[in-house]
Design a protein around this motif. Structure first.
Motif, short mmCIF file in Angstrom:
data_model
loop_
_atom_site.label_atom_id
_atom_site.label_comp_id
_atom_site.label_asym_id
_atom_site.label_seq_id
_atom_site.Cartn_x
_atom_site.Cartn_y
_atom_site.Cartn_z
N GLU A 135 -29.33 -12.82 -70.22
CA GLU A 135 -29.60 -12.72 -71.65
C GLU A 135 -28.42 -12.09 -72.37
O GLU A 135 -28.08 -10.92 -72.15
CB GLU A 135 -30.86 -11.89 -71.91
CG GLU A 135 -31.30 -11.87 -73.36
CD GLU A 135 -32.65 -11.21 -73.56
OE1 GLU A 135 -33.03 -10.98 -74.73
OE2 GLU A 135 -33.33 -10.93 -72.56
N ASP A 136 -27.75 -12.90 -73.19
CA ASP A 136 -26.61 -12.45 -73.99
C ASP A 136 -25.58 -11.69 -73.15
O ASP A 136 -25.19 -10.56 -73.47
CB ASP A 136 -27.10 -11.61 -75.17
CG ASP A 136 -27.77 -12.47 -76.23
OD1 ASP A 136 -27.37 -13.64 -76.37
OD2 ASP A 136 -28.70 -11.98 -76.89
N GLU A 176 -17.58 -10.99 -79.34
CA GLU A 176 -18.95 -11.21 -79.84
C GLU A 176 -19.57 -12.51 -79.32
O GLU A 176 -20.55 -13.00 -79.89
CB GLU A 176 -18.96 -11.22 -81.38
CG GLU A 176 -18.41 -9.96 -82.02
CD GLU A 176 -19.22 -8.74 -81.63
OE1 GLU A 176 -20.46 -8.85 -81.54
OE2 GLU A 176 -18.61 -7.67 -81.41
N SER A 184 -26.50 -17.15 -72.48
CA SER A 184 -27.86 -16.92 -71.99
C SER A 184 -28.33 -18.11 -71.17
O SER A 184 -28.02 -19.26 -71.49
CB SER A 184 -28.83 -16.69 -73.16
OG SER A 184 -28.47 -15.53 -73.90
N SER A 207 -27.88 -21.31 -73.76
CA SER A 207 -27.33 -21.14 -75.11
C SER A 207 -26.11 -20.24 -75.06
O SER A 207 -25.91 -19.47 -74.13
CB SER A 207 -28.37 -20.55 -76.07
OG SER A 207 -28.71 -19.22 -75.69
N THR A 246 -21.54 -14.53 -76.31
CA THR A 246 -22.39 -14.28 -75.15
C THR A 246 -23.01 -15.59 -74.65
O THR A 246 -23.06 -16.59 -75.36
CB THR A 246 -23.52 -13.30 -75.48
OG1 THR A 246 -24.36 -13.86 -76.49
CG2 THR A 246 -22.95 -11.96 -75.96
N ARG A 302 -14.69 -20.03 -82.70
CA ARG A 302 -15.66 -19.12 -83.32
C ARG A 302 -15.42 -17.68 -82.90
O ARG A 302 -15.80 -16.73 -83.61
CB ARG A 302 -17.07 -19.55 -82.94
CG ARG A 302 -17.50 -20.85 -83.62
CD ARG A 302 -18.66 -21.52 -82.92
NE ARG A 302 -19.86 -20.68 -82.90
CZ ARG A 302 -20.94 -20.96 -82.17
NH1 ARG A 302 -20.95 -22.05 -81.42
NH2 ARG A 302 -21.98 -20.17 -82.21
N GLU A 333 -21.42 -13.74 -82.64
CA GLU A 333 -21.81 -12.90 -83.77
C GLU A 333 -23.23 -13.19 -84.22
O GLU A 333 -23.53 -13.30 -85.41
CB GLU A 333 -20.82 -13.09 -84.93
CG GLU A 333 -19.42 -12.61 -84.61
CD GLU A 333 -18.46 -12.74 -85.78
OE1 GLU A 333 -18.79 -13.52 -86.72
OE2 GLU A 333 -17.43 -12.06 -85.78
N GLY A 334 -24.11 -13.36 -83.23
CA GLY A 334 -25.53 -13.56 -83.51
C GLY A 334 -25.93 -14.97 -83.84
O GLY A 334 -27.13 -15.28 -83.90
N GLU A 335 -24.99 -15.88 -84.06
CA GLU A 335 -25.32 -17.27 -84.37
C GLU A 335 -25.45 -18.04 -83.06
O GLU A 335 -24.49 -18.25 -82.34
CB GLU A 335 -24.24 -17.90 -85.24
CG GLU A 335 -24.57 -19.33 -85.66
CD GLU A 335 -23.50 -19.94 -86.55
OE1 GLU A 335 -23.48 -21.17 -86.68
OE2 GLU A 335 -22.67 -19.17 -87.10
N ARG A 336 -26.69 -18.46 -82.76
CA ARG A 336 -26.98 -19.04 -81.45
C ARG A 336 -26.90 -20.57 -81.49
O ARG A 336 -27.34 -21.21 -82.44
CB ARG A 336 -28.38 -18.61 -80.99
CG ARG A 336 -28.69 -18.99 -79.53
CD ARG A 336 -29.91 -18.24 -79.03
NE ARG A 336 -29.74 -16.80 -79.13
CZ ARG A 336 -29.08 -16.05 -78.26
NH1 ARG A 336 -28.52 -16.63 -77.20
NH2 ARG A 336 -28.99 -14.75 -78.42
N ALA A 372 -24.00 -17.63 -77.99
CA ALA A 372 -24.13 -17.01 -79.30
C ALA A 372 -22.82 -16.32 -79.64
O ALA A 372 -22.18 -15.70 -78.78
CB ALA A 372 -25.26 -15.99 -79.32
#
Length: 554
Positions: free
Chosen positions: A129-130, A281, A285, A99, A283, A257, A103-106, A101
């Motif tokens: 992880e992130d 922002e 994973s 995945s 990341t 994004r 700004e937290g939107e995965r 992400a």
């Protein structure tokens, strides 16, 4: 096999020189023999000829039998026909969790669709992880050009997002990288190597068909099965934890994004002075298990001893492996038959061996080398070059064969990349004997010079070249040849559709292999030594063994 009659216009167009060309021994190159061997090697029974499988066992047994029948002597280890090549086999267990992400939107990613990852690093599991993403342009560090896409960026604990090919590929004028002809800096393998040297947690290459020189289907096919590497003492440092490719559409979305424009960033990366750009922002994973094992694969070697100077060698090579089976391929055929790539080249080794053995022995010995694991990064050829069974200092050349075309004969024959080596002129001279011509690689930007087994010999200093088909077809011209080549790469290259068909026009492989015979014969009977051109990156390595060649001539 379908033999298509030549038109009267084509016959009349053949140069008179071809009518006087000396015949080959053994009845010459046989299209029937080639077709038989290609059809056998590319059949379902050989299961895609992947290293370490039952398909390898069948392939090796077949090659040994056919080399013996052709009249060769065993040239492998301990008086046998093979050279052991120890490989590490890595395969992702199950479905990887992938995945990105922002700004937290995965966004979950599907292996083989938006992304295709692999790992060669030791360990039973990959877990990121992130991890922050950083765009590093083309991922090039070329100190001789004053170029550094990393510009001091610390990549530890980060995943590098990189572009494929060189900075010059899409620029209007040639720059420091010499224009569209790719350098080693443009190869995906280099980008992985450099990121590992920088301590990156991973690398994601943005796929685009033109600069990669193949479609996403090729990327997918090459990443979903087992991966192989030679056994290394420094494997931990040599490989990043996870590496792979992402689709162009995903990259555009990711950059947008993160508040960036992919095209604008690409243009910036094409100029000297580019600095890495963190994707704000954003990341990545990844979590998946890895099944690892060591396997023993084999190069297959047969020798035709020379008459006057048997201690000197001309290597004739082709890789026997393909991509094996992909049960999740989804097209109903799990076998990657590898008919054009490279049952054609492997069958050509057998046929050349037969024809040479039927005639007078050449002055130099001929080593027929069928290599393993080319599709995994030229591993069999790399292993031989590091552990040669005949001295490289007195190896005159490696003539490698790849991917003969079943689309009909051509006026020309070609070589891969711009090798800057005397062998290119030798190919031209050999072709002229039969009224043909040599054409330089029409797409040096595709990087084929770095994508075939001859490159392992070149890095060791041995003059080396890969010979492949031309595109100026006798019936249809260059336009038809280019269309046929493009169709193959779009629909069959590294895919299950690369199959043998009994209706193949074998006149092309027969004509091309006749040229290769004349090339090898000339090198084997010439007292001189092929040379790298002045300024070649391999010239210095070859010069280091000059004394051994001088002694051989005494």
């Amino acid at each position: 096999m379908r033999l298509v009659p030549l038109s009267l216009a084509v016959v009349l167009a053949l140069p008179a020189l071809a009518l006087a060309a000396p015949p080959l021994p053994g009845g010459g190159i046989s299209g029937d023999s080639l077709a038989r061997d290609i059809g056998t090697l590319a059949s379902d029974a050989f299961e895609g000829r992947a290293p370490g499988t039952a398909g390898e066992d069948r392939t090796v047994d077949y090659l040994v039998r056919r080399f013996r029948e052709a009249g060769l002597e065993p040239a492998g280890e301990d008086g046998g026909w093979t050279q052991t090549v120890e490989l590490v086999r890595s395969e992702i267990e199950g479905t990887p969790a992938l995945s990105i992400a922002v700004e937290g939107e995965r966004q979950a990613l599907t292996q083989g669709e938006e992304i295709a990852v692999e790992t060669l690093r030791p360990g039973a599991r990959v877990h990121l992880e992130d991890v922050p993403l950083v765009f590093v342009g083309y991922g090039v560090h070329a100190p001789e050009l004053g170029w550094d896409d990393y510009a001091g960026q610390d990549l530890h604990g980060k995943v590098a997002v990189v572009l494929v090919n060189d900075p010059d590929f899409e620029t209007p004028e040639p720059g420091l990288f010499g224009g569209r002809a790719i350098t080693y800096y443009g190869r995906w393998s280099y980008k992985y190597e450099e990121a590992a040297r920088r301590g990156a947690a991973g690398v994601l290459i943005v796929h685009e068909t033109a600069p990669a020189a193949y479609p996403w289907a090729t990327v997918r096919a090459g990443r979903l099965g087992p991966q192989y590497d030679i056994v290394r003492d420094d494997a931990e440092a040599a490989h990043v934890p996870v590496r792979g490719w992402i689709q162009r559409d995903l990259a555009e979305s990711l950059f947008a994004r993160a508040g960036l424009d992919l095209e604008a960033q690409k243009r910036a990366a094409q100029r000297k002075g580019f600095v890495p750009v963190p994707l704000a922002e954003a990341t990545f994973s990844a979590d998946f298990g890895v099944e690892r094992s060591r396997i023993t694969s084999r190069n297959v070697l047969g020798l035709l001893p020379g008459d006057a100077r048997p201690e000197e060698t001309v290597v004739v090579s082709a890789h026997w492996d393909a991509l094996g089976k992909d049960e999740g391929g989804g097209d109903g055929d799990p076998v990657h038959h590898g008919a054009v790539d490279n049952a054609t080249g492997t069958a050509s080794l057998i046929e050349l061996a037969r024809v040479f053995a039927a005639g007078e022995r050449p002055d130099r010995s001929l080593l027929f080398l069928a290599t393993t694991a080319e599709e995994s990064g030229l591993l069999g050829a790399m292993y031989y070059a590091a552990n040669p069974l005949r001295p490289l200092a007195t190896t005159a050349a490696d003539i490698n064969m790849e991917m003969w075309s079943p689309d009909g004969p051509t006026h020309d024959i070609s070589t891969w990349g711009m090798g800057h080596v005397s062998l290119e002129r030798d190919v031209a001279a050999a072709a002229a004997v039969d009224g043909r011509r040599w054409s330089p690689d029409p797409k040096p930007e595709a990087g084929f010079f770095y994508r075939a087994d001859h490159f392992a010999f070149a890095k060791a200093g041995v003059p080396a070249i890969t010979v492949g088909p031309g595109m100026d077809q006798l019936e249809g011209g260059t336009a038809e040849g280019e269309a046929d080549r493009a169709a193959y790469f779009a629909t069959a290259y590294h895919q299950a559709a690369d199959t043998y068909d009994a209706d193949w026009d074998m006149r092309g492989p027969v004509t091309d292999l006749t040229t290769v015979y004349r090339l090898v014969e000339d090198i084997a009977n010439d007292a001189g030594w092929p040379q790298w051109d002045a300024g070649s990156e391999f010239e210095a390595e070859r010069a280091g063994s000059a004394a051994a060649r001088a002694a051989a001539g005494d």
